[in-house]
Motif scaffolding. Structure first.
Motif, short mmCIF file in Angstrom:
data_model
loop_
_atom_site.label_atom_id
_atom_site.label_comp_id
_atom_site.label_asym_id
_atom_site.label_seq_id
_atom_site.Cartn_x
_atom_site.Cartn_y
_atom_site.Cartn_z
N GLU A 321 85.87 83.58 55.50
CA GLU A 321 85.06 84.08 54.39
C GLU A 321 83.89 83.15 54.08
OE1 GLU A 321 86.48 86.76 50.79
OE2 GLU A 321 87.01 84.66 50.47
N ALA A 322 84.09 81.84 54.28
CA ALA A 322 83.05 80.88 53.91
C ALA A 322 81.88 80.86 54.89
CB ALA A 322 83.65 79.48 53.80
N GLU A 323 82.15 81.04 56.20
CA GLU A 323 81.09 80.90 57.19
C GLU A 323 81.00 82.05 58.19
OE1 GLU A 323 81.08 77.18 59.28
OE2 GLU A 323 80.04 76.17 57.64
N ILE A 324 82.15 82.46 58.71
CA ILE A 324 82.13 83.42 59.83
C ILE A 324 81.57 84.77 59.40
CG2 ILE A 324 83.60 84.68 61.47
CD1 ILE A 324 85.42 82.20 61.53
N LEU A 325 82.02 85.27 58.27
CA LEU A 325 81.53 86.57 57.79
C LEU A 325 80.04 86.54 57.47
CD1 LEU A 325 84.33 87.93 55.42
CD2 LEU A 325 83.61 88.88 57.61
N LYS A 326 79.55 85.38 57.04
CA LYS A 326 78.16 85.26 56.61
C LYS A 326 77.19 84.96 57.75
CE LYS A 326 79.63 83.50 52.08
NZ LYS A 326 79.61 82.34 51.15
N ASP A 327 77.73 84.67 58.93
CA ASP A 327 76.88 84.31 60.05
C ASP A 327 76.08 85.52 60.54
OD1 ASP A 327 76.50 81.92 61.96
OD2 ASP A 327 76.76 83.61 63.34
N ASP A 328 74.96 85.25 61.23
CA ASP A 328 74.13 86.35 61.72
C ASP A 328 74.76 87.06 62.92
OD1 ASP A 328 73.83 84.15 63.35
OD2 ASP A 328 71.66 84.36 63.60
N TYR A 329 75.76 86.45 63.55
CA TYR A 329 76.51 87.12 64.61
C TYR A 329 77.62 87.97 63.99
CZ TYR A 329 74.63 84.72 68.77
OH TYR A 329 73.83 84.29 69.81
N HIS A 330 78.01 88.98 64.72
CA HIS A 330 79.15 89.83 64.32
C HIS A 330 80.37 89.38 65.12
CE1 HIS A 330 81.11 93.60 62.95
NE2 HIS A 330 81.70 93.54 64.13
N TYR A 331 81.38 88.85 64.42
CA TYR A 331 82.58 88.35 65.08
C TYR A 331 83.69 89.38 64.91
CZ TYR A 331 79.84 84.08 65.03
OH TYR A 331 78.83 83.15 65.22
N HIS A 332 84.08 89.98 66.02
CA HIS A 332 84.97 91.14 65.97
C HIS A 332 86.36 90.78 65.46
CE1 HIS A 332 81.75 92.13 68.79
NE2 HIS A 332 81.99 93.41 68.51
N LEU A 333 86.89 89.65 65.89
CA LEU A 333 88.26 89.27 65.51
C LEU A 333 88.35 87.75 65.39
CD1 LEU A 333 91.30 89.87 65.08
CD2 LEU A 333 91.56 89.81 67.58
N THR A 334 88.88 87.31 64.26
CA THR A 334 89.17 85.88 64.06
C THR A 334 90.67 85.71 63.96
OG1 THR A 334 87.07 85.50 62.89
CG2 THR A 334 88.84 83.90 62.53
N LEU A 335 91.18 84.69 64.63
CA LEU A 335 92.61 84.39 64.61
C LEU A 335 92.82 83.04 63.93
CD1 LEU A 335 93.52 85.42 68.28
CD2 LEU A 335 93.70 86.79 66.20
N SER A 336 93.63 83.04 62.88
CA SER A 336 93.87 81.82 62.09
C SER A 336 95.36 81.65 61.82
CB SER A 336 93.11 81.88 60.76
OG SER A 336 91.72 81.97 60.96
N GLY A 337 95.69 80.55 61.16
CA GLY A 337 97.08 80.26 60.75
C GLY A 337 97.06 79.48 59.46
N HIS A 338 97.60 78.27 59.51
CA HIS A 338 97.46 77.27 58.45
C HIS A 338 98.32 77.51 57.20
CE1 HIS A 338 95.64 74.09 56.09
NE2 HIS A 338 95.19 74.95 55.19
N THR A 339 98.38 78.73 56.68
CA THR A 339 99.04 78.96 55.39
C THR A 339 100.56 78.96 55.48
OG1 THR A 339 99.21 81.38 55.53
CG2 THR A 339 97.10 80.47 54.79
N HIS A 340 101.11 79.30 56.63
CA HIS A 340 102.57 79.46 56.82
C HIS A 340 103.14 80.57 55.94
CE1 HIS A 340 103.25 75.02 58.30
NE2 HIS A 340 102.04 75.45 58.60
N GLY A 341 102.27 81.29 55.21
CA GLY A 341 102.80 82.21 54.19
C GLY A 341 103.59 81.44 53.15
N MET A 342 103.35 80.12 53.09
CA MET A 342 104.06 79.18 52.23
C MET A 342 105.55 79.09 52.58
SD MET A 342 103.65 78.76 48.12
CE MET A 342 104.17 77.25 47.29
N GLN A 343 105.96 79.76 53.68
CA GLN A 343 107.37 79.77 54.12
C GLN A 343 108.30 80.36 53.07
OE1 GLN A 343 106.42 75.59 56.42
NE2 GLN A 343 108.47 75.79 55.62
#
Length: 408
Positions: A321-343
Motif C-alpha cells: 500500500e505504501a509504495e507498490i500500489l502508488k508506483d507508475d508500473y502495474h504490479y499484477h501480484l504481490t506475495l508477502s508474509g510477515h504478519t503470521h496472522g498473529m498466530q
C-alpha cells in the motif's frame, strides 16, 4: 528486581482467584495442591528463563515455551478473575445490606459453586486452546488454493501454478517429522515455481543449518525464488562487530543459494515459455513502523518493461500500500508474509476472519485486491514468540494464474 516483584504480586493475585474457583468446585485436596504446584513451576520457569542471558531480543525455544505456558495459565486466571470479582462485589453488598438491616455483625455469604463452575468452564476455552496451539496447532499445515484471473496474462502462462511459503523461522522448530511433513506437502502441490517470502531465521543464519537438508528438497520446474525478511538481517541480536553482522547475512544468502534458492536482492528474473515471459521481482525487506527499509522497488524494476506481467516478492505487506500500489508500473501480484496472522484468531470461511493483527495491518492474511492489483499475505510456515498457533494455522499457498475474466 523491582519488575519481578511487581510480576509476582500481580501473578499471585490472579492465581488466588483461580485457586478459589478450584477450591469451591472440588474438595479434593490433591487438586488444590496440584494447582499451587503448577502455578509455582510456571512462574519459576518464566522468571528463570527471562533472567538468564540471551543472544538476541527474539525468544529462543526455551523462552518461548516459558512464555507460552505462562500465557495459557494467565488466560485461565484472567477469565476467572472478573467473574469471581463480580461475585465478590455482590457478596459484599449482600453482607453489608444484612448488617445495615439486621444490625448484626458483617457476614459475607459463601461462594456459589455454580458461579465457580461457570468461571472454570469459560476459562477452559482459552486455556485448552493455547495448550493445543503449542502441542499441535503450530504444525497443523494447510494448503490454501486461489485462482486469479488476468486479461493480460501471457497465453503461455494460462494455468500457471505457484506455491508460496513464508516466515519459516527455523530457530523455533523442534520436530523434524512435522517439518518433513510440511516439506512433502509443499512438493505435493507440483507447482511450476515456488516462492519464499522471507524470515528464514529468527536471529542467526546458523539456526537454519539443522534444517537446510530438508528445505533443499523443495523443487519446482521453474525453480525456487526467495527474498529476505526483517529477521534475516540479524537486527535483533547484539553482534560483536558490524563485520560479524554482515558476515551472518552473507552466510544466510550463501546457504539459501546452496539449497538451490535463487535469492533476489532488489533484482528481477524472467520465466519464459513459448517466447513469452513473466517477471519475478524480489524486493528486500521494506516495512513501516520501525521495520527495516532495505527494499528498493525502483532498482528491482530496472530491467522490467511496463507491459511485462509482474509478480513481486516483498516480505512486509505494508510495502504494497505504501509504495507498490502508488508506483507508475502495474504490479499484477504481490506475495508477502510477515504478519503470521498473529498466530491467533478465528477463521470460518464465508463467515468470519478475525485476528488482533488486523488493527496494525490492513492486509494481514489472504488475498486482497485494489486498483486491479492483488496481494496475498501468507500466514507463515513457522512460528515466533508464542510457540504455537490458535485458529490461524501454518499455511502453504497455491495460486493458479488464469487468462481472461473471472466471469468468463
Amino acid at each position: 528486581m523491582v519488575r519481578w516483584i511487581i510480576f509476582i504480586l500481580i501473578y499471585s493475585l490472579l492465581s488466588i482467584y483461580g485457586f478459589q474457583a478450584i477450591k469451591t468446585v472440588t474438595k479434593i485436596n490433591w487438586l488444590h495442591y496440584l494447582f499451587i504446584a503448577v502455578a509455582i513451576i510456571i512462574a519459576g520457569n518464566f522468571i528463570y528463563q527471562f533472567s538468564i542471558g540471551s543472544e538476541g531480543r527474539v525468544l529462543n525455544p526455551a523462552k518461548s515455551y516459558a512464555f507460552g505456558f505462562l500465557l495459557a495459565f494467565m488466560s485461565l486466571n484472567l477469565v476467572i478473575v472478573p467473574i469471581l470479582l463480580g461475585e465478590d462485589i455482590v457478596r459484599s453488598a449482600l453482607g453489608l445490606y444484612d448488617k445495615l438491616v439486621t444490625k448484626e455483625s458483617f457476614y459475607m455469604p459463601s461462594r456459589r459453586k455454580f458461579i465457580s463452575q461457570v468461571a472454570l468452564g469459560l476459562a477452559a476455552i482459552p486455556f485448552s486452546s493455547l495448550l493445543y496451539g503449542m502441542y499441535k496447532g503450530k504444525y497443523r499445515f494447510r494448503v490454501l488454493d486461489y485462482t486469479l484471473h488476468y486479461e493480460d496474462l501471457p497465453e503461455a502462462f494460462d494455468g500457471y501454478r505457484i506455491t508460496q511459503i513464508s516466515d519459516i523461522h527455523s530457530g523455533s522448530f523442534d520436530n523434524r517429522k512435522k517439518i518433513e511433513y510440511g516439506i512433502n506437502l509443499i512438493n505435493e502441490q507440483a507447482s511450476d515455481a515456488i516462492f519464499f517470502t522471507g524470515d528464514m531465521v529468527n536471529n542467526k543464519s546458523s539456526e537454519m543449518l539443522p534444517w537446510a537438508d530438508m528445505f533443499s528438497q523443495l523443487k519446482a520446474k521453474d525453480g525456487v525464488y526467495s527474498v529476505l525478511g526483517n529477521h534475516d538481517y540479524g537486527d535483533y541480536i547484539d553482534w560483536p562487530s558490524p563485520d560479524a553482522k554482515a558476515q551472518n547475512l552473507a552466510d544466510l544468502v550463501d546457504l539459501q543459494r546452496t539449497m538451490g534458492y535463487d535469492v533476489l536482492l532488489n533484482e528481477s528474473r524472467f520465466i519464459e515459455r513459448d517466447g513469452q515471459r513473466i517477471a519475478i521481482m524480489g524486493v528486500e525487506n521494506w516495512g513501516k513502523g520501525g521495520f527495516k527499509k532495505a527494499g528498493d522497488l525502483q532498482k528491482t524494476k530496472a530491467n522490467v518493461n511496463p507491459d511485462d506481467f509482474k509478480i513481486v516478492l516483498s516480505h512486509d505487506p505494508s510495502h504494497w500500500e505504501a509504495e507498490i500500489l502508488k508506483d507508475d508500473y502495474h504490479y499484477h501480484l504481490t506475495l508477502s508474509g510477515h504478519t503470521h496472522g498473529m498466530q491467533f484468531g478465528i477463521e470460518i470461511p464465508g463467515w468470519i476472519k478475525w485476528s488482533p493483527v488486523k488493527w496494525r495491518y490492513k492486509q494481514w492474511a489472504g488475498i486482497y485486491e485494489e486498483l486491479g492489483q492483488y496481494i496475498n499475505v501468507n500466514r507463515g510456515f513457522g512460528y515466533l514468540g508464542y510457540p504455537g498457533r490458535v485458529g490461524i494455522w501454518p499455511e502453504v499457498t497455491v495460486i493458479t494464474l488464469k487468462k481472461g475474466s473471472n466471469n468468463a
